[in-house]
Design a protein around this motif. Structure first.
Motif, PDB file in Angstrom:
ATOM      1  N   LEU A 455       8.078  -0.642  -0.829  1.00  0.00           N
ATOM      2  CA  LEU A 455       6.633  -0.445  -0.683  1.00  0.00           C
ATOM      3  C   LEU A 455       5.865  -1.744  -0.892  1.00  0.00           C
ATOM      4  O   LEU A 455       4.886  -2.015  -0.187  1.00  0.00           O
ATOM      5  N   LEU A 456       6.304  -2.572  -1.838  1.00  0.00           N
ATOM      6  CA  LEU A 456       5.614  -3.831  -2.095  1.00  0.00           C
ATOM      7  C   LEU A 456       5.676  -4.765  -0.894  1.00  0.00           C
ATOM      8  O   LEU A 456       4.757  -5.562  -0.670  1.00  0.00           O
ATOM      9  N   HIS A 457       6.740  -4.686  -0.115  1.00  0.00           N
ATOM     10  CA  HIS A 457       6.931  -5.619   0.989  1.00  0.00           C
ATOM     11  C   HIS A 457       6.361  -5.127   2.312  1.00  0.00           C
ATOM     12  O   HIS A 457       6.449  -5.849   3.316  1.00  0.00           O
ATOM     13  N   GLN A 458       5.825  -3.913   2.336  1.00  0.00           N
ATOM     14  CA  GLN A 458       5.341  -3.386   3.607  1.00  0.00           C
ATOM     15  C   GLN A 458       4.257  -4.266   4.226  1.00  0.00           C
ATOM     16  O   GLN A 458       4.267  -4.523   5.420  1.00  0.00           O
ATOM     17  N   GLN A 459       3.329  -4.702   3.420  1.00  0.00           N
ATOM     18  CA  GLN A 459       2.251  -5.530   3.961  1.00  0.00           C
ATOM     19  C   GLN A 459       2.765  -6.926   4.310  1.00  0.00           C
ATOM     20  O   GLN A 459       2.458  -7.468   5.377  1.00  0.00           O
ATOM     21  N   ALA A 460       3.554  -7.515   3.417  1.00  0.00           N
ATOM     22  CA  ALA A 460       4.064  -8.860   3.670  1.00  0.00           C
ATOM     23  C   ALA A 460       4.955  -8.897   4.901  1.00  0.00           C
ATOM     24  O   ALA A 460       4.952  -9.885   5.653  1.00  0.00           O
ATOM     25  N   TYR A 461       5.692  -7.831   5.141  1.00  0.00           N
ATOM     26  CA  TYR A 461       6.603  -7.778   6.288  1.00  0.00           C
ATOM     27  C   TYR A 461       5.957  -7.122   7.504  1.00  0.00           C
ATOM     28  O   TYR A 461       6.632  -6.851   8.488  1.00  0.00           O
ATOM     29  N   GLN A 462       4.660  -6.847   7.423  1.00  0.00           N
ATOM     30  CA  GLN A 462       3.890  -6.273   8.539  1.00  0.00           C
ATOM     31  C   GLN A 462       4.547  -5.005   9.086  1.00  0.00           C
ATOM     32  O   GLN A 462       4.684  -4.822  10.290  1.00  0.00           O
ATOM     33  N   GLY A 463       4.920  -4.130   8.162  1.00  0.00           N
ATOM     34  CA  GLY A 463       5.467  -2.835   8.551  1.00  0.00           C
ATOM     35  C   GLY A 463       6.935  -2.855   8.899  1.00  0.00           C
ATOM     36  O   GLY A 463       7.500  -1.806   9.225  1.00  0.00           O
ATOM     37  N   GLN A 464       7.578  -4.017   8.853  1.00  0.00           N
ATOM     38  CA  GLN A 464       9.013  -4.066   9.120  1.00  0.00           C
ATOM     39  C   GLN A 464       9.800  -3.879   7.824  1.00  0.00           C
ATOM     40  O   GLN A 464       9.238  -3.823   6.731  1.00  0.00           O
ATOM     41  N   ASN A 489      12.675  -3.336  12.715  1.00  0.00           N
ATOM     42  CA  ASN A 489      11.609  -2.338  12.877  1.00  0.00           C
ATOM     43  C   ASN A 489      11.981  -0.993  12.264  1.00  0.00           C
ATOM     44  O   ASN A 489      11.128  -0.308  11.713  1.00  0.00           O
ATOM     45  N   ALA A 490      13.236  -0.612  12.385  1.00  0.00           N
ATOM     46  CA  ALA A 490      13.660   0.702  11.891  1.00  0.00           C
ATOM     47  C   ALA A 490      13.998   0.617  10.407  1.00  0.00           C
ATOM     48  O   ALA A 490      14.580  -0.369   9.949  1.00  0.00           O
ATOM     49  N   PRO A 491      13.646   1.643   9.632  1.00  0.00           N
ATOM     50  CA  PRO A 491      14.034   1.647   8.219  1.00  0.00           C
ATOM     51  C   PRO A 491      15.517   1.908   8.072  1.00  0.00           C
ATOM     52  O   PRO A 491      16.212   2.257   9.034  1.00  0.00           O
ATOM     53  N   GLY A 492      16.006   1.745   6.866  1.00  0.00           N
ATOM     54  CA  GLY A 492      17.394   2.087   6.583  1.00  0.00           C
ATOM     55  C   GLY A 492      17.513   3.578   6.351  1.00  0.00           C
ATOM     56  O   GLY A 492      17.257   4.389   7.234  1.00  0.00           O
ATOM     57  N   GLN A 493      17.893   3.962   5.136  1.00  0.00           N
ATOM     58  CA  GLN A 493      18.008   5.383   4.830  1.00  0.00           C
ATOM     59  C   GLN A 493      16.634   6.060   4.820  1.00  0.00           C
ATOM     60  O   GLN A 493      16.495   7.184   5.291  1.00  0.00           O
ATOM     61  N   ILE A 494      15.632   5.367   4.272  1.00  0.00           N
ATOM     62  CA  ILE A 494      14.295   5.953   4.204  1.00  0.00           C
ATOM     63  C   ILE A 494      13.265   4.897   4.576  1.00  0.00           C
ATOM     64  O   ILE A 494      13.503   3.699   4.440  1.00  0.00           O
ATOM     65  N   GLY A 495      12.103   5.363   5.050  1.00  0.00           N
ATOM     66  CA  GLY A 495      11.012   4.479   5.400  1.00  0.00           C
ATOM     67  C   GLY A 495       9.940   4.473   4.324  1.00  0.00           C
ATOM     68  O   GLY A 495      10.034   5.163   3.300  1.00  0.00           O
TER      69      GLY A 495
END
Length: 785
Positions: A455-464, A489-495
């Motif tokens: 969750l912390l990296h969602q913004q830094a990674y621009q949704g990736q 682009n796709a999450p692993g086990q969970i998004g």
């Protein structure tokens, strides 16, 4: 001429052979002795150390020699070190004259380089032959190594009394600090000590050591290295006393590092001050728990984003030996209790098996021979999935695992590096979600930290997504820069959406109060957290996270002894929140909502499923899933006349108007328990007399006990006398009338509360129930002695 030629050839061959010997005479490596294991924090403070395998305190080499010690050493041992080629021939000639006049060896004229050779050979007897060998090899040493390296070799391998070898070990053993922090007096003491290492011990001629030190300090004044005031302060300092015990703040991490990385000097991410404070806190908590026969605990604190360990308390090292203080309970395999429920919840939400608000059954249930029970042995009938997680209810999660699949969940756990789960899925079965496996605090805390990191990296990674975000804890400080994450682009086990839903449920953790009502826990720090209690009250767990830190706590007995009250919320959670108080308050706010992985949806207000057109609906944001959710199947569209009775098209008068109404209808067993907690729940209205259908598709009655065809043993009291078996059934209508028949014979009628005590004879029987509308429910029972 011929003889002279042969002689010259022979001499040439000997010279060549001598040169070849000289060229390859130095061993590689020069010193190959076992080392102690040393771990330090990023500021260079010693956290823990373990003696080398040969019983010597021989620390690994440091990057550079402290200036004060280097000045003292060269002034005492080898003033022309920087000028000579490894042998000080002037000093050697002078020493030879002195020894001849004295008739014995009174001066060795050994340079630092010669002493390094002597140390590398294991301090052989002082003979002329060995001295010649030292001279030859010292010359070779100066060719092979720099002056700086030679000084470092000496400082790392010189004897400092007893089993203390090397400057760093001596500095910590005698002064309790790193060599770089030594004063002039301390540096001078250690510089002269290898010349007579036995003088350091109390009871020996320590006055001689003091005089040696002070003469060296006076020489430093004469050489201009020390001013008069510093000299006077230095000679007033006392000699060290008995060797000091080395710090032991992280003994279990030390053992873990030694086992996985081997001996050496390891710089770790542990915060030494935090570790000390955590030890004091744990001692207070352990004393409280010991009154209940609970002796062991472990705490792991990580930086959520980096995944680095900042505190590692594997056990209480001060415990009596009978309580196994040496066992590292961060790495130990233990039953996780309910600690894996958030993992299943996140997977089920990600794959659309459930929506966060969707109802899960919470009723007496039997799955083959497995009969799970909630911790407080009560039932809610049906409970929203996010609330089932917040309350850590067992039965809803067993139903959820049955729907999700044991094998897919087992595969996900292994992908998340829960590598203690080694058996096939069928070995664990549905008990997997209730702690029927083994995990470590190391692995569990890592998963919760990874959830926050995503969750912390969602913004830094621009949704990736970065697969590297899901990893075990790290504790080593590495010099090289970490490679850039491999984004996809796709999450692993969970998004991120499923992670957010899980965090929200864990943030609103609930537990029953003294009245049995559910209430949310409050804390001065906003935290998402989960507890766990293993079967038999053997393991109590609590793991919590926020954007800054993730904390894992285990409490119990290392030998596996269970104790009453050894439950996560009582034994482990208080230590979790107390440990969080030791840390700085969160500077990052809270996890940001991952709008890029959420989508608007309309869900049924009561069932939590995707709403049909006639469902009372709420607009919510749900995770973007890999597959769609289920449309609500708990609302029936019925028609009511003006008297609120059910009607259908066949019985309506021509001028009569039926009012369509969506009615929330649970299966009868769920409804039986649900309405005990939700008084507003209403069963379906009765049919109008002329509209009653011949049959209904819905199940009106469900067994509470027995839930399936089963063998029932006759209960007996304390005197051994047979007692009645209590049979119970739920009916969808609260005012229903049920007629009971045993083996075709009428035995009783019940109203509202449908419970009956019977004493059937041993054997097989048929129990039949008929309600006032003719609906029938039967069960075969086998009564055993």
């Amino acid at each position: 001429m011929k003889k002279k030629s042969v002689f010259l050839k022979g001499v040439s061959v000997l010279l060549i052979l001598f040169f070849l010997w000289w060229l390859f005479a130095l061993p590689r490596p020069l010193f190959n002795l076992p080392l102690a294991t040393v771990i330090e924090d990023p500021q260079g403070n010693l956290l823990s150390a373990q003696i080398a395998s040969d019983g010597q305190w021989r620390f690994p080499s440091v990057d550079s020699l402290p200036t004060k010690f280097q000045v003292c050493l060269l002034a005492f041992e080898d003033r022309r070190f920087w000028q000579h080629p490894g042998v000080d021939f002037r000093a050697l000639i002078r020493a030879s004259r002195q020894n001849i006049r004295a008739g014995r060896i009174v001066s060795g004229a050994s340079t630092i380089s010669m002493q390094v050779i002597r140390l590398s050979k294991g301090n052989p007897p002082r003979t002329i032959g060995h001295k010649i060998l030292e001279i030859l090899l010292a010359l070779r040493l100066e060719v092979a190594y720099s002056k700086k390296d030679i000084l470092q070799y000496w400082a790392d391998n010189a004897p400092f009394g007893g089993n203390v070898v090397g400057l760093e070990a001596a500095s910590w053993r005698y002064y309790g600090k790193a060599a770089i922090l030594l004063s002039w007096a301390e540096a001078a003491t250690l510089a002269v000590l290898p010349n007579s290492p036995a003088l350091i011990h109390p009871g020996r001629n320590r006055e001689a050591l003091t005089q040696k030190r002070n003469r060296l300090l006076a020489n430093l004044v004469a050489l201009g290295e020390l001013d008069q005031q510093s000299y006077e302060l230095a000679i007033s300092e006392p000699l060290p006393g008995a060797p000091l015990p080395l710090p032991s703040l992280t003994p279990h991490l030390l053992q873990h590092i030694r086992a996985t990385n081997g001996p050496g000097r390891w710089v770790v991410s542990i915060d030494g001050r935090l570790q000390q404070r955590l030890i004091r806190l744990a001692q207070q908590q352990q004393q409280r728990l010991a009154g209940n026969g609970i002796h062991n605990l472990a705490v792991l604190i990580m930086n959520t984003e980096s995944g680095q360990v900042v505190a590692y308390l594997g056990n209480m090292s001060t415990l009596a030996e009978e309580h196994s203080p040496q066992v590292d309970l961060i790495q130990a395999r233990r039953s996780p209790g309910s600690l894996l429920k958030p993992l299943l919840y996140s997977l089920a939400v990600q794959q659309g098996v459930i929506l966060p608000q969707e109802l899960l059954p919470d009723i007496p249930s039997v799955f083959g021979g497995f009969r799970p029970e909630n911790f407080h042995e009560s039932y809610a009938g049906a409970v929203p999935a996010h609330q089932a997680l917040a309350r850590s209810l067992n039965i809803p999660f067993v139903h959820l695992l049955k729907n999700y699949g044991v094998a897919p969940f087992h595969n996900a756990l292994q992908a998340w590096q829960f590598d203690h789960i080694t058996q096939e899925p069928d070995h664990y079965g549905l008990s997997l979600i209730l702690g029927g496996c083994e995990v470590s605090l190391w692995q569990a805390t890592a998963w919760y930290s990874s959830l926050g990191r995503l969750l912390l990296h969602q913004q830094a990674y621009q949704g990736q997504y970065a697969p590297e975000d899901w990893r075990l804890p790290d504790y080593l400080i590495r010099q090289q820069t970490a490679p850039a994450p491999s984004l996809q682009n796709a999450p692993g086990q969970i998004g991120a959406g499923a992670a957010w839903a899980t965090i929200q449920a864990l943030e609103n953790l609930e537990r029953p109060d003294s009245e049995g009502d559910w209430e949310a826990f409050s804390s001065s720090n906003q935290m998402a957290w989960k507890t766990g209690t293993s079967f038999g009250f053997r393991d109590a767990w609590a793991v919590g996270l926020d954007p800054d830190y993730t904390i894992g706590v285990w409490v119990g007995n290392a030998d596996g002894e269970g104790r009453p009250g050894l439950v996560g919320v009582q034994a482990a959670a208080p230590l979790l929140f107390a440990a969080r108080q030791l840390l700085p308050r969160s500077s990052n706010g809270w996890f940001e909502t991952p709008f890029n992985d959420l989508t608007p949806a309309v869900v049924c207000h009561q069932s939590g499923m995707l709403a049909r057109t006639y469902c009372p609906a709420d607009s919510v944001s749900i995770p973007v899933r890999l597959s769609g959710g289920q449309l609500c199947n708990l609302h029936e569209l019925i028609h009511l006349d003006q008297d609120k009775l059910r009607v259908n098209q066949q019985c309506l008068e021509q001028s009569e108007i039926a009012h369509p109404t969506a009615w929330f209808v649970l299966p009868s067993l769920q409804a039986y328990y649900y309405r005990q907690h939700h008084p507003a729940y209403m069963p379906l209205p009765p049919w109008r007399d002329n509209c009653r259908p011949t049959s209904e598709n819905t199940q009106r009655m469900q067994w509470i006990y027995p839930t399936q065809t089963t063998r029932i043993s006759i209960p007996r009291n304390w005197q051994g006398e047979a007692e009645a078996v209590i049979f119970s059934v739920a009916h969808r209508q609260s005012d229903a009338i049920i007629h009971w028949h045993l083996d075709g014979q009428y035995i009783a009628t019940t109203r509202q509360l449908h419970t009956l005590e019977l004493q059937p004879s041993p054997g097989t029987h048929q129990l039949s129930l008929i309600d006032q509308d003719g609906q029938r429910l039967t069960r075969k029972i086998i009564i055993e002695e």
